[in-house]
Design a protein around this motif. Structure first.
Motif, short mmCIF file in Angstrom:
data_model
loop_
_atom_site.label_atom_id
_atom_site.label_comp_id
_atom_site.label_asym_id
_atom_site.label_seq_id
_atom_site.Cartn_x
_atom_site.Cartn_y
_atom_site.Cartn_z
N VAL A 42 0.60 -1.26 0.29
CA VAL A 42 -0.19 0.45 0.31
C VAL A 42 0.61 1.00 -0.18
CG1 VAL A 42 -2.01 1.37 1.39
CG2 VAL A 42 -2.69 -1.33 1.51
N LEU A 48 -2.52 -0.95 -9.14
CA LEU A 48 -3.28 -1.11 -8.37
C LEU A 48 -4.00 -2.40 -8.98
CD1 LEU A 48 -5.91 0.20 -6.62
CD2 LEU A 48 -6.55 1.53 -8.90
N LEU A 94 -7.93 0.48 -2.00
CA LEU A 94 -6.93 0.94 -2.57
C LEU A 94 -7.53 1.82 -3.32
CD1 LEU A 94 -5.92 -2.82 -2.47
CD2 LEU A 94 -4.49 -0.92 -1.72
#
Length: 191
Positions: free
Chosen positions: A21, A43, A57
């Motif tokens: 992340v 992603l 996300l």
């Protein structure tokens, strides 16, 4: 040569890393300023690996992109003379000319379109600063646009999930080499 399969495996491995992340946010932030690789590259596998986290996300990606966009805006507003040489050196001049003409015609709506455009996002963030767009509408429009794009990308990847990841892995060499051939052809045609 099985180059793309190894890269795909590594990317999927990295998408599950405990700092994934952070790297996603960093790539999204710097892509809005200068980095040539869009955050979708991270992603998509992260959303396939963790479908339940796809919306989160997408939100992080959009937020980091808008924060980077603020820096891009500042570069356009305060330091365009410095940035202009890099736009030319990196071959972004045609994109730049298109972005400026769009800003002159449609104003703030261009920021919304920029979130989905194939033209690098950094061109729009810097151009918004050069055109001295109102800063708060720029941020709001950029956030809505980037969030919409990244939610779409993340949800599509999550929808496919691990089953799609496995199918994609089987075809990755063909896809990878096809992209290389298309890129070379585009370069030869457009130069």
């Amino acid at each position: 040569m099985n180059i793309f399969g190894a890269m795909y495996d590594k990317t999927m491995q990295w998408s599950r890393h405990r700092f994934a992340v952070f790297w996603l946010c960093l790539v999204s932030f710097i892509e809005a300023i200068f980095f040539p690789v869009p955050p979708d590259v991270m992603l998509i596998p992260m959303s396939m690996a963790k479908p339940k986290d796809a919306l989160k996300l997408a939100f992080y990606t959009a937020l980091a992109s808008v924060m980077g966009g603020m820096i891009g805006y500042g570069l356009g507003y305060y330091a365009f003379d410095f940035v202009q040489g890099y736009i030319i050196k990196l071959g972004y001049q045609p994109y730049w000319d298109t972005a400026i003409s769009w800003f002159e015609k449609w104003g703030i709506l261009v920021v919304f379109v920029a979130g989905f455009s194939p033209i690098p996002y950094k061109i729009f963030t810097i151009a918004a600063g050069v055109m001295q767009m109102a800063f708060l509408p720029f941020i709001a429009t950029a956030f809505i646009s980037r969030l919409a794009r990244f939610v779409l990308v993340a949800k599509l990847a999550a929808w496919g999930g691990e089953k799609f990841a496995a199918k994609l892995r089987k075809s990755i060499e063909l896809i990878g080499w096809s992209v290389v051939v298309l890129a070379v052809m585009a370069y030869l045609i457009l130069r």
